[in-house]
Write a protein that holds these residues in place. Structure first.
Motif, short mmCIF file in Angstrom:
data_model
loop_
_atom_site.label_atom_id
_atom_site.label_comp_id
_atom_site.label_asym_id
_atom_site.label_seq_id
_atom_site.Cartn_x
_atom_site.Cartn_y
_atom_site.Cartn_z
N HIS B 18 8.11 -3.75 12.20
CA HIS B 18 8.05 -2.35 12.57
C HIS B 18 8.34 -2.16 14.04
O HIS B 18 8.54 -1.06 14.50
CB HIS B 18 6.67 -1.78 12.24
N HIS B 173 4.59 -6.10 9.28
CA HIS B 173 3.73 -5.60 8.21
C HIS B 173 3.82 -6.59 7.05
O HIS B 173 4.87 -6.74 6.44
CB HIS B 173 4.23 -4.21 7.79
N LEU B 210 -1.06 -5.34 9.68
CA LEU B 210 -0.08 -5.38 10.77
C LEU B 210 -0.41 -6.55 11.69
O LEU B 210 -1.49 -6.61 12.28
CB LEU B 210 -0.12 -4.07 11.57
N SER B 283 -0.70 1.14 4.58
CA SER B 283 -0.05 -0.14 4.29
C SER B 283 0.39 -0.19 2.83
O SER B 283 1.49 -0.64 2.51
CB SER B 283 -1.01 -1.28 4.61
N TRP B 286 3.40 1.94 2.48
CA TRP B 286 4.62 1.31 3.01
C TRP B 286 5.10 0.21 2.06
O TRP B 286 6.31 0.00 1.89
CB TRP B 286 4.32 0.76 4.40
N TRP B 355 -0.33 5.60 12.03
CA TRP B 355 0.54 4.49 11.65
C TRP B 355 1.48 4.12 12.80
O TRP B 355 1.80 2.96 13.00
CB TRP B 355 1.35 4.88 10.41
#
Lengths: 208, 375
Positions: B18, B173, B210, B283, B286, B355
């Motif tokens: 990310h 991630h 993360l 999360s 995503w 985020w």
């Protein structure tokens, strides 16, 4: 038979992958996948780093000890460290060297403070504790602290600084012949640097 | 992405990464490092002079004034916060064009090092811009005499970065590796490859899965070598992560859908939620999006519209309170800043800001969000 992981290459070997249930899964894989999977399963330095006790928890010898016991225990500890490979991650300073060079003349930091806070006080610290830093880097990184050659432009800048310093010294000692030669060398190097800078400037303009 | 396993290594890295940041630390030869300089009380005016040089000679522009004690997220309001140790510190930036795309070179003055130049990449394929950044630094060397030692290389406040004075940061991630308990192996692998995992499982699982990876040392290496090593590591991790996500998608789709439904319910109806819970929910979101279960939002990659049943309803405008939202910093702010925050305190924005916050580069989370919008 194709590799069971990538399904592209031919299967060349067998890999036993641990399953979450605690068993093992038999996979026929290519060498590339085998190496990748195995790399994830290999234990490395983290366990060693986790084992290392903080400085405050290190054992201190008793007040009354048998003669030679301290030396013996140190040797034993060293042997054990060598055996388990703990030496490679030891971040401690060398106390003897700290005592020899207690403080940085510019910022007043000792090497013990630097290694504890993991922060140097000034660029001069590196020169003052050069040997201690070199040893620390060698122990931490497993390789000697020999600098990679700087880029050509950086080399020229360093050379220019040296020449300027020598020029000032020559002037101070009234060695005018040497000063004249140094001035010519400085002019030539400056011209080269300016040409390079012009090239860089053009590149930058093209970019923007 | 129909088949995660077939993605190119670069695309896989972009999926899990990310944020990819290149950082150069430089110090001036004749001055102590920033901490000592401020202790001695002799830092006044020095940073201002350097900032002035950067602005007038190298095209930097001032973005902000920094303070060591400031909550960096709220740096735009930094002047309103109490400062225990006043120190001249600035944030500057300079635009850098490369292959038709615009980047910002950020310069933090007087943080741990005198100069900390950083650049956030859009993709791992943009790494050749490193050369342009190095060219800029070489130009700066004409004006500033950076501390350099023949044996150690560039000297930095953190001895680990001595040498190249360079570090590469990657925030990845990794929900698949987390779910399948690969984390210890991941950390071991990172250590073996010369990388450090910032979380290192010392404080449990990181919120939102993360992880931050950084090169451990910079001695005897060039920035190019460090970058290549880091990218090789990331490709390997991305390959594993993609493989596990593929397994999750096809072997246990029910579990995946269940977690997505749970995420959707929480995001719709929860009124009070901790930051950690919210990050974990996002999360899941995503993960669902990278597996192709949730369609990607057009235009705004970091919009979380699909978290909600129907974005057109007022659902996303219901208030959501994060229990450990930076309330301390908010309380310290004057009323107008608190009001400004609460005016936008709708759940869609809060979740998005939450985020993006770990992805933003220190102080300019707001700028990062704007950049995402523009992208």
């Amino acid at each position: 038979m194709k590799c069971e992981l990538c399904n592209k290459n031919d299967a060349e070997t067998v890999f036993f992958r641990p399953t979450p249930a605690g068993g093992k899964e038999e996979l026929y894989v290519c060498h590339a996948c085998f190496n990748r999977e195995r790399a994830f399963l290999q234990p490395h330095g983290i366990q060693v780093a986790a084992m290392e006790a903080p400085e405050s928890h290190t054992l201190t010898p008793p007040a009354k000890e048998l003669p030679g016991l301290s030396q013996l225990s140190e040797e034993l500890l060293k042997t054990m460290r060598d055996f388990f490979g703990v030496n490679s991650t030891r971040p401690h300073p060398t106390p003897e060297e700290c005592d020899e060079s207690p403080e940085c003349p510019k910022c007043g930091m000792t090497f013990r403070e630097i290694s504890t806070s993991h922060t140097a006080g000034c660029p001069e610290c590196y020169s003052t504790f050069r040997d201690a830093f070199a040893e620390m880097f060698t122990e931490q990184q497993g390789k000697a602290a020999t600098c990679t050659p700087p880029p050509p432009r950086k080399q020229k800048l360093l050379e220019l600084n040296r020449l300027k310093q020598a020029f000032n010294e020559a002037l101070a000692t009234e060695d005018f012949n040497k000063a004249k030669q140094l001035k010519a060398a400085i002019s030539a190097l400056t011209a080269t640097l300016e040409a390079t800078e012009h090239q860089l400037g053009e590149d930058d303009e093209q970019l923007t | 992405m129909s088949n995660l396993h077939d993605a190119t290594p670069e695309a896989s890295v972009d999926t899990i990464c990310h944020k990819l940041q290149l950082v150069f630390c430089r110090n001036l030869h004749e001055y102590p490092f920033a901490a000592k300089l401020s202790e001695g009380g002799s830092a006044e005016g020095i940073a201002l002079r350097w900032a002035s040089d950067l602005i007038h000679q190298f095209g930097f522009e001032k973005v902000d004034e920094l303070s060591v004690q400031t909550d960096l997220l709220f740096a735009p309001c930094a002047h309103a916060l109490p400062q225990k140790r006043p120190i001249d510190a600035f944030l500057l930036r300079r635009r850098l064009e490369w292959q038709g795309r615009s980047y910002f070179v950020w310069c933090e003055l007087m943080q741990q090092d005198h100069f900390r130049f950083s650049l956030c990449l859009h993709s791992v394929e943009d790494l050749p811009i490193l050369q342009k950044l190095q060219q800029l630094l070489l130009q700066l060397e004409n004006c500033f005499h950076f501390a350099y030692d023949d044996q150690f290389g560039y000297l930095t406040a953190n001895p680990d970065l001595a040498g190249a004075g360079f570090s590469i940061h990657c925030r990845a991630h990794l929900p698949g590796l987390t779910a399948h308990d690969y984390l210890e192996g991941l950390c071991n692998f990172a250590h073996a490859q010369g990388m450090t995992c910032a979380n290192d499982l010392e404080r449990g699982l990181p919120p939102g899965n993360l992880f931050q990876f950084t090169n451990t040392f910079a001695l005897t290496q060039t920035p190019e070598a460090i970058t290549a090593s880091a990218v090789a590591f990331l490709k390997c991790v991305a390959h594993q992560e993609m493989r596990i996500r593929q397994c999750m998608k096809y072997d246990s789709p029910i579990l995946l859908y269940e977690s997505l439904n749970r995420m959707r319910s929480f995001c719709n109806y929860a009124c009070l939620i901790t930051e950690e819970e919210a990050l974990n929910l996002l999360s899941d979101y995503w993960l669902g999006r990278s597996c192709g279960i949730i369609p990607p939002a057009k235009g705004e990659p970091y919009a979380f519209g699909h978290c909600f049943d129907n974005v057109r309803d007022d659902v996303c405008e219901r208030e959501l309170h994060l229990t450990d939202c930076p309330t301390d910093a908010l309380q310290a702010l004057p009323a107008r800043f608190r009001d400004a925050w609460h005016e936008r305190a709708f759940r869609l924005d809060i979740l998005r800001a939450l985020w993006l916050r770990p992805l933003g580069q220190l102080v300019f989370a707001g700028d990062f969000m704007k950049w995402i919008d523009l992208k």
